[in-house]
Write an enzyme that holds these catalytic residues in place. Sequence first.
Site, PDB file in Angstrom:
ATOM      1  N   CYS A 374       0.929  -0.954  -0.194  1.00  0.00           N
ATOM      2  CA  CYS A 374      -0.292  -0.254  -0.087  1.00  0.00           C
ATOM      3  C   CYS A 374       0.728   1.166  -0.319  1.00  0.00           C
ATOM      4  O   CYS A 374      -0.024   2.080  -0.182  1.00  0.00           O
ATOM      5  CB  CYS A 374      -0.817   0.016   1.113  1.00  0.00           C
ATOM      6  N   SER A 375       2.475   1.213   0.384  1.00  0.00           N
ATOM      7  CA  SER A 375       2.915   2.603   0.764  1.00  0.00           C
ATOM      8  C   SER A 375       4.258   2.638  -0.698  1.00  0.00           C
ATOM      9  O   SER A 375       4.507   3.369  -0.362  1.00  0.00           O
ATOM     10  CB  SER A 375       4.123   1.926   2.250  1.00  0.00           C
TER      11      SER A 375
END
Length: 382
Positions: A374-375
């Site tokens: 996600c990051s």
Amino acid sequence: MLRSGAAAAALALLEGCGSAADEPGGPEPSAAQDAPASSPAPGSPTAAAAPAMPAEWRPHTRTFMAWPALDEVWGDQLPAVRADIARVAQAVARFEPVVLMARPDQSAGARRLCGSSVEVIDLAVDDLWARDTGPTFVTGAAGVAGVDLNFNGWGGKQTHTDDGQVARNLLDHYGIRRIQAPVTGEGGGIEVDGEGTLMATESSWVNGNRNPGVSRDRIEAALKDLFGVRKVIWFAGVAGQDITDCHVDALARFAEPGVVVLHRPGPDTPPDIWSRASDQALDVLRGATDANGRTLRVVDLTEPDLAGRPDLGKDFLATYLNYYVVNGAVIMPRFGDRASDDRAAGVLADLHPGREVVPVGIDAIAAGGGGIHCSTQQQPAG
């Protein structure tokens, strides 16, 4: 899957929340932008030249990340989250260049914590989820381009004054061609095999908070055009129980064409909406073929046993599936359950031979409902 406090609410698995519509959602492309054209016939010269999204395991030019900016989002956990982001950035930077976007007034602090191996650029962001806020890259005869999926805070669930402009601003910064999508979604909501197949959940696309009134068929056609795929495998997912509405990158991932890694609950995990989502995805995968007609081999990636860790909080994303494949390595979350961590590392090593498996502790990020994938957002080699 960024679970929220609403997880206790009763909610059935999504069963087609969209309806037919005449017009696709999302803003109309302007004349100065490259709008996706209709998909060319497979095998034609035009198809070979059309932009397509490479698989994550293909070579990267760099990885983009973002520095979490807002106290209103993270509260007193902001320092711990920033420390996690710095660890992830440093781990990725061992294998490929990392560019971290940070607000100008926060960039100096980001540089101090991340160190010299990470490049920090001044670019306004609200939060750390570069997979969703940044562009999703495609490559073709004209080189690399970035798809802007019109990030709207996962359907208006979180502030996105700056994050809604990250894709446009980052592409402008690097002079990369921008393709504005005719639909709204996020990079974590798609998974491709690089050979014409894409996986997605209905709950994060056929949803009124992103694409009101737009049918699944219309969304599927847009995804095929945008990412150069010929087939979309849909899972039901779960709507309304986490901020992403069940992104596919926490449910099912391609390890190679024809091989799907699936998040599975632990043997002692009581049945809940998330385990039912995994079961439904397994049923779909057992009966599915990819764009080239291959049956799919499914590999389980079992969640860690964190029954003894009530301190982790109700939103904790306990899945190994949110790993990130970089040049020469796989960066995976480490949760502190030694047996489960080692087992997951072994599965990922078998699936990605020749790559080093690098576990990184991300408890603060996971407590906010996210993970390493996600990051991060890869820019593929042209």
